[in-house]
Design an enzyme around this catalytic site. Structure first.
Site, PDB file in Angstrom:
ATOM      1  N   HIS A 153       0.817  -1.222   0.000  1.00 33.37           N
ATOM      2  CA  HIS A 153       0.000   0.000   0.000  1.00 33.37           C
ATOM      3  C   HIS A 153       0.847   1.266   0.000  1.00 33.37           C
ATOM      4  CE1 HIS A 153      -4.061  -1.762   0.618  1.00 33.37           C
ATOM      5  NE2 HIS A 153      -3.318  -2.796   1.002  1.00 33.37           N
ATOM      6  N   ASP A 361       3.601   9.342  -0.947  1.00 27.05           N
ATOM      7  CA  ASP A 361       2.421   8.580  -0.541  1.00 27.05           C
ATOM      8  C   ASP A 361       2.194   7.457  -1.544  1.00 27.05           C
ATOM      9  OD1 ASP A 361       0.185   8.091   1.041  1.00 27.05           O
ATOM     10  OD2 ASP A 361      -0.465  10.180   1.015  1.00 27.05           O
TER      11      ASP A 361
HETATM   12  P1  ADQ Z   1      -2.936   6.143   4.739  1.00 23.24           P
HETATM   13  O1  ADQ Z   1      -1.533   6.620   4.878  1.00 23.24           O
HETATM   14  O2  ADQ Z   1      -3.682   5.966   5.989  1.00 23.24           O
HETATM   15  O3  ADQ Z   1      -3.001   4.778   3.901  1.00 23.24           O
HETATM   16  P2  ADQ Z   1      -4.860   7.642   2.882  1.00 23.24           P
HETATM   17  O4  ADQ Z   1      -4.924   6.864   1.640  1.00 23.24           O
HETATM   18  O5  ADQ Z   1      -4.763   9.118   2.669  1.00 23.24           O
HETATM   19  O6  ADQ Z   1      -3.640   7.267   3.791  1.00 23.24           O
HETATM   20  O7  ADQ Z   1      -6.153   7.469   3.827  1.00 23.24           O
HETATM   21  C1  ADQ Z   1      -6.754   6.261   4.071  1.00 23.24           C
HETATM   22  C2  ADQ Z   1      -8.168   6.484   4.658  1.00 23.24           C
HETATM   23  O8  ADQ Z   1      -8.115   7.133   5.927  1.00 23.24           O
HETATM   24  C3  ADQ Z   1      -9.085   7.325   3.778  1.00 23.24           C
HETATM   25  O9  ADQ Z   1     -10.236   6.555   3.501  1.00 23.24           O
HETATM   26  C4  ADQ Z   1      -9.411   8.561   4.582  1.00 23.24           C
HETATM   27  O10 ADQ Z   1     -10.771   8.983   4.481  1.00 23.24           O
HETATM   28  C5  ADQ Z   1      -9.143   8.121   6.007  1.00 23.24           C
HETATM   29  N1  ADQ Z   1      -8.660   9.302   6.756  1.00 23.24           N
HETATM   30  C6  ADQ Z   1      -7.515   9.960   6.558  1.00 23.24           C
HETATM   31  N2  ADQ Z   1      -7.435  11.022   7.390  1.00 23.24           N
HETATM   32  C7  ADQ Z   1      -8.569  11.019   8.120  1.00 23.24           C
HETATM   33  C8  ADQ Z   1      -9.096  11.873   9.151  1.00 23.24           C
HETATM   34  N3  ADQ Z   1      -8.418  12.933   9.534  1.00 23.24           N
HETATM   35  N4  ADQ Z   1     -10.307  11.561   9.683  1.00 23.24           N
HETATM   36  C9  ADQ Z   1     -10.981  10.485   9.248  1.00 23.24           C
HETATM   37  N5  ADQ Z   1     -10.552   9.658   8.286  1.00 23.24           N
HETATM   38  C10 ADQ Z   1      -9.360   9.918   7.724  1.00 23.24           C
HETATM   39  C11 ADQ Z   1      -2.090   3.886   3.240  1.00 23.24           C
HETATM   40  C12 ADQ Z   1      -1.080   4.534   2.299  1.00 23.24           C
HETATM   41  C13 ADQ Z   1      -1.801   5.363   1.237  1.00 23.24           C
HETATM   42  C14 ADQ Z   1      -2.823   4.481   0.500  1.00 23.24           C
HETATM   43  C15 ADQ Z   1      -3.721   3.735   1.484  1.00 23.24           C
HETATM   44  C16 ADQ Z   1      -4.622   2.714   0.776  1.00 23.24           C
HETATM   45  O11 ADQ Z   1      -0.155   5.353   3.026  1.00 23.24           O
HETATM   46  O12 ADQ Z   1      -0.870   5.898   0.306  1.00 23.24           O
HETATM   47  O13 ADQ Z   1      -3.625   5.314  -0.340  1.00 23.24           O
HETATM   48  O14 ADQ Z   1      -2.946   3.028   2.440  1.00 23.24           O
HETATM   49  O15 ADQ Z   1      -3.872   1.841  -0.002  1.00 23.24           O
END
Ligand code: ADQ
Length: 470
Positions: A153, A361
């Site tokens: 991921h 990311d």
């Molecule tokens: P993350 O680093 O957690 O994931 P991201 O893809 O931006 O990053 O977010 C994942 C989920 O978390 C989203 O559905 C988002 O809505 C939720 N989220 C983020 N911030 C939030 C907040 N402040 N309040 C509530 N919900 C929040 C990792 C990788 C990413 C990749 C994902 C999925 O780092 O690059 O996109 O996995 O593969």
């Protein structure tokens, strides 16, 4: 038809599911037989030998407990203080304690020993993320002959960053024990190939060598997405509308610039606030006319580098407030808590600018969700880091170098000044890309690629299609 076994660090819990990924995998497991396997979230005195099954909203979930020491070495240690920073090219923030590797390996071995007795010979196993790189090796050492796929991921690092990771050779050998490796973006596939070729120039493309033999491993980009149509609906749901009304009361005529992230150094939060500071410094006319909201709940806060990022963000938000706030106007709001998806969808819809500027990311699903939630008649503008995997999918966003805060400030100005026709035309392209890369198709295409033998029975896509028209 083969069962699907999803393996991830944490197993999903009961109740409303937060992320699109969990929803998509649940959907796969509701259409096909199988179960989800992973850590229960509980710590025990002795390492658990057997998994216990639980019914989680109709889905079978097998969980194991870990000891406190193992969990620390495996999770906060090797996974999140070595692999996470190295894969995000932040060696300056890595803590290289090579003994954590033993705990990491031990937990992967424990996962394999608990999982093996639950497997049938033709089960398809889908392993998720950097916590579990050695799992296929461990399973194969115990005799598993199943098809096993791995999805990363987060980004794949450059060769130099990889060399800084203790036991990186062993980890790469572990990757070669998978039948399929899925990455988020083409840049990750390229970095992986570069490593594979550099390490052993003749291995790639089917040739055996004395080094690591990747000839039996398929490697491909499978960019993950969200469910943009579901976000479009959610954004006009009563809960989202309530949030919109609440915010409108507070904002009046001000345009909202929105950031939504986990509080993580990879997300570029201090740089983002600095770019906003420059926007206000260079463009007097935006003062009192814009407001920035950053939602960033703490994550992994037992790790020192995460606390430091939180402190940095506190300091820079305080600086911007001190510089620009007036008794009756605040330039920004910083909220350190998570919101449910309906509230987030409302915030996305209201925001004139979605500011998504990670330093690096894997994908960034917030970018996808922001696009899905826009009002087609009056869409906002996505300002997106070119170092997010999402930049490959969304070239019509305003792409910025997040390290260059002047450039991000200028993109903010362009976004705020952009006329409706251009906003609509950019958004239509973005929405069409978000639909093409939706999370359901992501899961289906990975599984179809991992288990092509299933095709002669019936493909996953057919099954899901039949289920959806039934
Ligand atoms: P993350 O680093 O957690 O994931 P991201 O893809 O931006 O990053 O977010 C994942 C989920 O978390 C989203 O559905 C988002 O809505 C939720 N989220 C983020 N911030 C939030 C907040 N402040 N309040 C509530 N919900 C929040 C990792 C990788 C990413 C990749 C994902 C999925 O780092 O690059 O996109 O996995 O593969």
């Amino acid at each position: 038809m083969s069962r699907i076994v999803v393996v991830s660090n944490r197993t999903p819990g009961k109740g409303p599911v937060a992320g699109g990924l969990a929803v998509a995998l649940r959907k796969v497991l509701s259409e096909r037989e199988g179960f989800w396997f992973g850590w229960s979230g509980k710590l025990s005195e002795q390492p658990a030998r057997e998994a216990h099954f639980e019914d989680v909203d109709g889905m079978q979930v097998a969980k194991i407990d870990l000891t406190r020491d193992d969990h620390h070495a495996y999770y906060a240690g090797f996974s999140n203080s070595i692999l996470w920073p190295s894969f995000h090219l932040r060696l300056d923030l890595a803590t290289i304690e090579s003994h954590w590797y033993e705990g990491y390996r031990r937990v992967n071995g424990q996962f394999a020993r608990a999982l093996l007795p639950l497997l049938k010979p033709d089960d398809i196993i889908w392993v998720h993320d950097y916590h579990l790189i050695p799992l296929a090796s461990e399973l194969r050492a115990l005799g598993a002959r199943n098809r096993i796929g791995f999805y990363l991921h987060i980004p794949f690092p450059t060769a130099d960053a990889l060399y800084a990771i203790p036991n990186h050779g062993e980890l790469m050998r572990d990757l070669s024990r998978y039948d399929l490796i899925g990455f988020q973006a083409n840049r990750d596939v390229a970095a992986f190939r570069e490593f594979a070729e550099h390490q052993a120039p003749s291995t790639f493309g089917g040739l055996n060598t004395k080094h690591i033999d990747f000839s039996r491993t398929d490697v491909e980009a499978f960019p993950i997405g969200s469910d943009p149509n579901a976000f479009a609906k959610l954004a006009i749901s009563p809960a989202a509308t309530k949030m919109v009304h609440r915010m409108k009361r507070a904002l009046g005529e001000q345009n909202l610039i929105l950031g939504v992230d986990r509080l993580d150094y990879s997300k570029g939060l201090p740089q983002r606030v600095e770019a906003y500071e420059k926007l206000l410094a260079n463009n007097h006319r935006f003062r009192r006319n814009v407001h920035m909201l950053q939602v960033a709940p703490p994550s992994r806060d037992t790790i020192k580098e995460y606390q430091e990022t939180s402190d940095q963000l506190d300091a820079i938000c305080g600086r911007v407030m001190g510089e620009f706030a007036e008794p009756d106007w605040a330039p920004l709001t910083y909220v350190k808590r998570a919101y449910g998806q309906p509230s987030l969808a409302g915030l996305y819809r209201l925001a004139r600018v979605g500011l998504v500027t990670p330093l690096r990311d894997g994908m960034n699903l917030v970018a996808h969700e922001y696009i899905g939630a826009q009002n087609p008649e009056n869409p906002g503008v996505l300002v997106l880091s070119r170092f997010a995997g999402a930049a490959e999918i969304f070239p019509e966003a305003l792409l910025v170098n997040p390290f260059d805060t002047d450039e991000t400030a200028e993109a903010l100005r362009m976004a705020l000044d952009m006329n409706l026709d251009e906003r609509k035309s950019r958004w239509q392209s973005l929405m069409s890309a978000a639909r093409t890369h939706n999370v359901d198709d992501w899961a289906i295409s990975f599984l179809d690629r991992l288990a092509p033998a299933d095709k002669d029975k019936s493909s996953t896509r057919d099954i899901l299609y039949l289920a959806s028209v039934a």
